[in-house]
Design a protein around this motif. Sequence first.
Motif, mmCIF file in Angstrom:
data_model
loop_
_atom_site.group_PDB
_atom_site.id
_atom_site.type_symbol
_atom_site.label_atom_id
_atom_site.label_comp_id
_atom_site.label_asym_id
_atom_site.label_seq_id
_atom_site.Cartn_x
_atom_site.Cartn_y
_atom_site.Cartn_z
ATOM 1 N N UNK A 179 0.721 -1.234 0.025
ATOM 2 C CA UNK A 179 0.079 -0.268 -0.040
ATOM 3 C C UNK A 179 0.717 1.267 0.069
ATOM 4 N N UNK A 180 1.890 1.271 0.618
ATOM 5 C CA UNK A 180 2.938 2.561 0.580
ATOM 6 C C UNK A 180 3.281 3.135 -0.741
ATOM 7 N N UNK A 181 3.679 2.128 -1.437
ATOM 8 C CA UNK A 181 4.090 2.470 -3.132
ATOM 9 C C UNK A 181 3.015 2.794 -3.783
ATOM 10 N N UNK A 182 1.835 2.169 -3.567
ATOM 11 C CA UNK A 182 0.775 2.702 -4.356
ATOM 12 C C UNK A 182 0.290 4.120 -3.872
ATOM 13 N N UNK A 183 0.068 4.496 -2.422
ATOM 14 C CA UNK A 183 -0.114 5.701 -2.124
ATOM 15 C C UNK A 183 0.874 6.706 -2.590
ATOM 16 N N UNK A 184 2.241 6.214 -2.830
ATOM 17 C CA UNK A 184 3.225 7.186 -3.259
ATOM 18 C C UNK A 184 2.937 7.534 -4.552
ATOM 19 N N UNK A 185 2.566 6.585 -5.280
ATOM 20 C CA UNK A 185 2.085 7.061 -6.704
ATOM 21 C C UNK A 185 0.792 7.831 -6.988
ATOM 22 N N UNK A 186 0.275 8.105 -5.808
ATOM 23 C CA UNK A 186 -1.088 9.100 -6.086
ATOM 24 C C UNK A 186 -0.399 10.431 -6.059
ATOM 25 N N UNK A 187 0.682 10.801 -5.798
ATOM 26 C CA UNK A 187 1.385 12.075 -5.816
ATOM 27 C C UNK A 187 2.526 12.172 -6.549
ATOM 28 N N UNK A 188 3.039 10.996 -7.052
ATOM 29 C CA UNK A 188 4.479 11.126 -7.745
ATOM 30 C C UNK A 188 4.238 10.388 -9.126
ATOM 31 N N UNK A 189 2.970 9.829 -9.662
ATOM 32 C CA UNK A 189 2.842 9.443 -10.903
ATOM 33 C C UNK A 189 3.230 10.120 -11.983
ATOM 34 N N UNK A 190 3.820 9.671 -13.083
ATOM 35 C CA UNK A 190 4.432 10.311 -14.267
ATOM 36 C C UNK A 190 3.137 11.381 -15.013
ATOM 37 N N UNK A 191 1.987 10.642 -14.841
ATOM 38 C CA UNK A 191 0.818 11.595 -15.201
ATOM 39 C C UNK A 191 -0.237 11.647 -14.415
ATOM 40 N N UNK A 192 -1.349 12.340 -14.664
ATOM 41 C CA UNK A 192 -2.576 12.352 -13.881
ATOM 42 C C UNK A 192 -3.023 11.001 -14.162
ATOM 43 N N UNK A 193 -3.204 10.260 -15.072
ATOM 44 C CA UNK A 193 -3.763 8.918 -15.198
ATOM 45 C C UNK A 193 -3.430 8.038 -14.209
ATOM 46 N N UNK A 194 -2.014 8.004 -13.903
ATOM 47 C CA UNK A 194 -1.422 7.241 -13.053
ATOM 48 C C UNK A 194 -1.908 7.538 -11.425
ATOM 49 N N UNK A 195 -1.593 8.878 -11.309
ATOM 50 C CA UNK A 195 -2.025 9.254 -9.977
ATOM 51 C C UNK A 195 -3.569 8.961 -9.744
ATOM 52 N N UNK A 196 -4.404 9.105 -10.735
ATOM 53 C CA UNK A 196 -5.793 8.930 -10.360
ATOM 54 C C UNK A 196 -6.212 7.465 -9.987
ATOM 55 N N UNK A 197 -5.273 6.560 -10.933
ATOM 56 C CA UNK A 197 -5.652 5.156 -10.968
ATOM 57 C C UNK A 197 -5.020 4.617 -9.570
ATOM 58 N N UNK A 198 -3.782 5.341 -9.013
ATOM 59 C CA UNK A 198 -3.382 4.939 -7.834
ATOM 60 C C UNK A 198 -4.305 5.225 -6.576
ATOM 61 N N UNK A 199 -4.904 6.416 -6.673
ATOM 62 C CA UNK A 199 -6.000 6.620 -5.694
ATOM 63 C C UNK A 199 -7.046 5.617 -5.588
ATOM 64 N N UNK A 200 -7.608 5.396 -6.663
ATOM 65 C CA UNK A 200 -8.473 4.183 -6.993
ATOM 66 C C UNK A 200 -8.352 2.972 -6.049
ATOM 67 N N UNK A 201 -6.853 2.471 -6.768
ATOM 68 C CA UNK A 201 -6.515 1.275 -6.358
ATOM 69 C C UNK A 201 -6.148 1.099 -4.722
ATOM 70 N N UNK A 202 -5.676 2.502 -4.380
ATOM 71 C CA UNK A 202 -5.392 2.491 -2.966
ATOM 72 C C UNK A 202 -6.648 2.330 -1.989
ATOM 73 N N UNK A 203 -7.576 2.936 -2.614
ATOM 74 C CA UNK A 203 -9.061 2.539 -1.709
ATOM 75 C C UNK A 203 -9.487 1.314 -1.750
ATOM 76 N N UNK A 204 -9.386 0.653 -3.120
ATOM 77 C CA UNK A 204 -10.143 -0.618 -3.381
ATOM 78 C C UNK A 204 -9.153 -1.721 -2.563
ATOM 79 N N UNK A 205 -7.900 -1.541 -2.246
ATOM 80 C CA UNK A 205 -7.108 -2.356 -1.782
ATOM 81 C C UNK A 205 -7.169 -2.319 0.063
ATOM 82 N N UNK A 206 -7.936 -1.480 0.319
ATOM 83 C CA UNK A 206 -8.212 -1.122 1.739
ATOM 84 C C UNK A 206 -7.328 -0.006 2.406
ATOM 85 N N UNK A 207 -6.886 0.849 1.700
ATOM 86 C CA UNK A 207 -5.977 1.968 2.196
ATOM 87 C C UNK A 207 -6.767 2.933 2.827
ATOM 88 N N UNK A 208 -6.567 3.726 3.543
ATOM 89 C CA UNK A 208 -7.475 4.705 4.441
ATOM 90 C C UNK A 208 -6.671 6.222 4.484
#
Length: 265
Positions: free
Chosen positions: A236-265
């Motif tokens: 989860x930490x690396x997924x959360x990290x990609x919510x702000x450090x993704x190379x483009x907006x699509x990656x950041x948005x996908x990471x936000x979605x994945x973080x919540x889906x995988x149980x991140x808070x």
Amino acid sequence: DGLMELRKVTPKRSKEILQGLQSALDSQYPKVRSKVVDIWTTFSLKSKSKDSSTIGDLFEMLSDDDKDVRYRTQDSLSKILNTIPKAALPPLRQALRDEDWRVVYHSVILLTEFAKKYPKPSANLAPEVVSAFNSGEKLKERAADCLGMLGLADPHSVKGAVPGLIKGLESKSSELRKASAKALGRIGSKDAMVVFHSVPKLAKALKNDNWYIHTEVVKALGYIGSNKPTLVKPHLPIIKNRTTTGADRNICQAAEWAYKKAGGK
């Protein structure tokens, strides 16, 4: 065109005329072969027989030396599959086993599209697609796409391809890496334990500089995590990290979605 008109006015010679048309599938001219493909498609769509010879002939045309003829045949077979699947599925299974990689390639594409509408009957052809995926590099990308669709219907039917899909995450081909991640996510969304070995590899792929595949990688982790959160929790930490450090907006948005889906808070 002349033979088709002749068939209308001399029905007694219909068998002879059809034999003439069939022989034109071997014409040296691609336009002639394409014309017969169109005629054979019309006959196939009208046929209710499971062993329609015209459908079998069309699958053979997927090995034609002319690219335009092959893709025209693929379009025709797509119409037939969606109209009379019971008649078209048996020859499709045979085509997936063909020795000519071009026939298998087009057949995999046909099955991928068909699986979107008819997932359960498509899953019955999973063994052939798994075999195609494991057989050679030319087929891997398209077969990976198909495996993902079949995995949505029956994740256990594509279990034999999972080691290859995991290996595909490290392929030299970025398209295969992307297709492999997408397939693993789809399979894992239905049964995470079928692909649990892939989770560390997906997380590793998210850490490298190959940002082109990061969107599909985080989505895959999100799908797997939504099915079995404990598998993805360590990452989860690396997924959360990609919510702000993704190379483009699509990656950041996908990471936000994945973080919540995988149980991140």
